[in-house]
Design a protein around this motif. Structure first.
Motif, PDB file in Angstrom:
ATOM      1  N   ALA A 152       0.834  -1.213   0.000  1.00 50.65           N
ATOM      2  CA  ALA A 152       0.000   0.000   0.000  1.00 50.65           C
ATOM      3  C   ALA A 152       0.864   1.257   0.000  1.00 50.65           C
ATOM      4  CB  ALA A 152      -0.939  -0.009   1.206  1.00 50.65           C
ATOM      5  N   ILE A 153       1.913   1.264   0.796  1.00 48.08           N
ATOM      6  CA  ILE A 153       2.806   2.435   0.838  1.00 48.08           C
ATOM      7  C   ILE A 153       3.470   2.638  -0.521  1.00 48.08           C
ATOM      8  CG2 ILE A 153       4.986   3.273   1.808  1.00 48.08           C
ATOM      9  CD1 ILE A 153       4.006   2.115   4.506  1.00 48.08           C
ATOM     10  N   ALA A 154       3.976   1.571  -1.106  1.00 45.50           N
ATOM     11  CA  ALA A 154       4.637   1.676  -2.416  1.00 45.50           C
ATOM     12  C   ALA A 154       3.688   2.212  -3.476  1.00 45.50           C
ATOM     13  CB  ALA A 154       5.202   0.325  -2.835  1.00 45.50           C
ATOM     14  N   GLN A 155       2.437   1.759  -3.435  1.00 42.66           N
ATOM     15  CA  GLN A 155       1.481   2.133  -4.474  1.00 42.66           C
ATOM     16  C   GLN A 155       0.822   3.492  -4.250  1.00 42.66           C
ATOM     17  OE1 GLN A 155      -1.056  -1.348  -4.300  1.00 42.66           O
ATOM     18  NE2 GLN A 155      -0.118  -2.167  -6.152  1.00 42.66           N
ATOM     19  N   HIS A 156       0.672   3.914  -3.006  1.00 39.90           N
ATOM     20  CA  HIS A 156      -0.156   5.091  -2.742  1.00 39.90           C
ATOM     21  C   HIS A 156       0.578   6.312  -2.209  1.00 39.90           C
ATOM     22  CE1 HIS A 156      -3.674   2.800  -3.765  1.00 39.90           C
ATOM     23  NE2 HIS A 156      -3.289   1.846  -2.934  1.00 39.90           N
ATOM     24  N   ILE A 157       1.839   6.170  -1.865  1.00 40.05           N
ATOM     25  CA  ILE A 157       2.610   7.336  -1.443  1.00 40.05           C
ATOM     26  C   ILE A 157       3.351   7.865  -2.671  1.00 40.05           C
ATOM     27  CG2 ILE A 157       4.536   8.169  -0.025  1.00 40.05           C
ATOM     28  CD1 ILE A 157       2.093   7.539   1.662  1.00 40.05           C
ATOM     29  N   ASP A 158       3.176   9.124  -2.951  1.00 38.04           N
ATOM     30  CA  ASP A 158       3.891   9.731  -4.077  1.00 38.04           C
ATOM     31  C   ASP A 158       5.270  10.159  -3.572  1.00 38.04           C
ATOM     32  OD1 ASP A 158       4.835  11.090  -6.263  1.00 38.04           O
ATOM     33  OD2 ASP A 158       2.969  12.171  -6.621  1.00 38.04           O
ATOM     34  N   PHE A 159       6.197   9.230  -3.623  1.00 40.32           N
ATOM     35  CA  PHE A 159       7.535   9.459  -3.083  1.00 40.32           C
ATOM     36  C   PHE A 159       8.199  10.679  -3.713  1.00 40.32           C
ATOM     37  CE2 PHE A 159       6.871   5.140  -1.730  1.00 40.32           C
ATOM     38  CZ  PHE A 159       7.583   5.046  -0.547  1.00 40.32           C
ATOM     39  N   GLU A 160       8.061  10.827  -5.016  1.00 42.56           N
ATOM     40  CA  GLU A 160       8.778  11.910  -5.704  1.00 42.56           C
ATOM     41  C   GLU A 160       8.291  13.289  -5.292  1.00 42.56           C
ATOM     42  OE1 GLU A 160       9.782  11.363  -9.754  1.00 42.56           O
ATOM     43  OE2 GLU A 160      10.342   9.272  -9.429  1.00 42.56           O
ATOM     44  N   LYS A 161       7.040  13.420  -4.919  1.00 47.51           N
ATOM     45  CA  LYS A 161       6.536  14.719  -4.448  1.00 47.51           C
ATOM     46  C   LYS A 161       7.000  15.020  -3.029  1.00 47.51           C
ATOM     47  CE  LYS A 161       2.413  15.643  -7.121  1.00 47.51           C
ATOM     48  NZ  LYS A 161       0.971  15.868  -7.070  1.00 47.51           N
ATOM     49  N   ARG A 162       7.602  14.046  -2.388  1.00 46.10           N
ATOM     50  CA  ARG A 162       8.036  14.206  -1.008  1.00 46.10           C
ATOM     51  C   ARG A 162       9.551  14.097  -0.852  1.00 46.10           C
ATOM     52  NH1 ARG A 162       3.020  12.636  -1.491  1.00 46.10           N
ATOM     53  NH2 ARG A 162       1.477  13.366  -0.001  1.00 46.10           N
ATOM     54  N   GLY A 163      10.266  14.317  -1.911  1.00 49.64           N
ATOM     55  CA  GLY A 163      11.720  14.375  -1.840  1.00 49.64           C
ATOM     56  C   GLY A 163      12.430  13.040  -1.945  1.00 49.64           C
ATOM     57  N   CYS A 164      11.717  12.004  -2.359  1.00 46.93           N
ATOM     58  CA  CYS A 164      12.303  10.667  -2.427  1.00 46.93           C
ATOM     59  C   CYS A 164      12.085  10.045  -3.801  1.00 46.93           C
ATOM     60  CB  CYS A 164      11.651   9.756  -1.373  1.00 46.93           C
ATOM     61  SG  CYS A 164      11.791  10.401   0.294  1.00 46.93           S
ATOM     62  N   LYS A 165      12.938   9.112  -4.137  1.00 43.26           N
ATOM     63  CA  LYS A 165      12.778   8.342  -5.364  1.00 43.26           C
ATOM     64  C   LYS A 165      12.883   6.876  -4.985  1.00 43.26           C
ATOM     65  CE  LYS A 165      14.651   7.720 -10.012  1.00 43.26           C
ATOM     66  NZ  LYS A 165      13.387   7.395 -10.591  1.00 43.26           N
ATOM     67  N   LEU A 166      11.783   6.159  -5.128  1.00 41.62           N
ATOM     68  CA  LEU A 166      11.755   4.740  -4.785  1.00 41.62           C
ATOM     69  C   LEU A 166      12.519   3.969  -5.863  1.00 41.62           C
ATOM     70  CD1 LEU A 166      10.715   2.641  -2.782  1.00 41.62           C
ATOM     71  CD2 LEU A 166       8.639   2.456  -4.179  1.00 41.62           C
ATOM     72  N   ILE A 167      13.677   3.423  -5.474  1.00 48.91           N
ATOM     73  CA  ILE A 167      14.544   2.760  -6.455  1.00 48.91           C
ATOM     74  C   ILE A 167      14.615   1.251  -6.274  1.00 48.91           C
ATOM     75  CG2 ILE A 167      15.946   4.821  -6.845  1.00 48.91           C
ATOM     76  CD1 ILE A 167      18.137   3.424  -5.090  1.00 48.91           C
TER      77      ILE A 167
END
Length: 188
Positions: free
Chosen positions: A69-84
């Motif tokens: 759920a976190i991976a799919q629903h948190i917009d990491f890039e808008k919050r200073g992160c890039k899920l790699i």
């Protein structure tokens, strides 16, 4: 809207204009007396302060219901992160795509970190695994943890400054229950 005053900001945020001015002055002078704040510039400056454009390389470990759920629903890039990278010990999940990232086996974590240098980790793992895994990740260069493991992670290293945000969803729910139970107490 081109500009906004500290009074208008205060009304929207439930604060005082003085609090707004004092808080923003801690980071530099963004406003002009009698004019207020240029909205575009203020937005950019707050984004810079928060690091929303930093693109901090982030990995997520544990793709059970919460991790997925976190991976799919948190917009990491808008919050200073890039899920790699996403990792799990359940090999049945490995190879699947979640939020455009392939789930890799936890055994590949060390090699992945050596090649990609993540600085942040999201932990959605069992409580019993959190301590050891976090220490391993620190050795691999991770400096920040968003921890959902139900284990209060406290990492103290002499030279590294490690940042930990322990998230206890149950505590948040109890806060709401308490608020409902005591709603109106101040008015009685």
């Amino acid at each position: 809207m081109i500009r906004i005053s500290s009074r208008e900001l205060a009304e929207r945020m439930g604060l005082t204009a003085s609090q707004i001015r004092q808080d923003l002055n801690c980071f530099g002078g963004f406003g002009q007396q009698g004019y207020g704040y240029n909205v575009t510039e203020l937005h950019a400056q707050i984004g810079k302060i928060l690091g929303v454009h930093a693109g901090n390389k982030t990995i997520l470990i544990g793709v059970g219901n919460l991790g997925k759920a976190i991976a799919q629903h948190i917009d990491f890039e808008k919050r200073g992160c890039k899920l790699i990278g996403i990792f799990d010990s359940n090999h049945a999940l490995c190879g699947k795509q979640i939020a455009g990232v392939t789930v890799d086996p936890i055994e590949t974590l060390e090699a992945f970190c050596a090649a990609n240098h993540p600085v942040m980790a999201v932990l959605c793992i069992p409580k019993t695994a959190a301590h050891d895994l976090a220490h391993q990740l620190v050795k691999l260069g991770v400096r920040a943890f968003w921890n959902f493991s139900h284990y209060d992670l406290r990492l103290e290293h002499e030279q590294e400054q490690i940042i930990v945000e322990n998230v206890h969803l149950g505590d948040s729910l109890m806060t709401l229950a308490y608020g409902l139970q005591h709603q109106g107490d101040a008015h009685e």
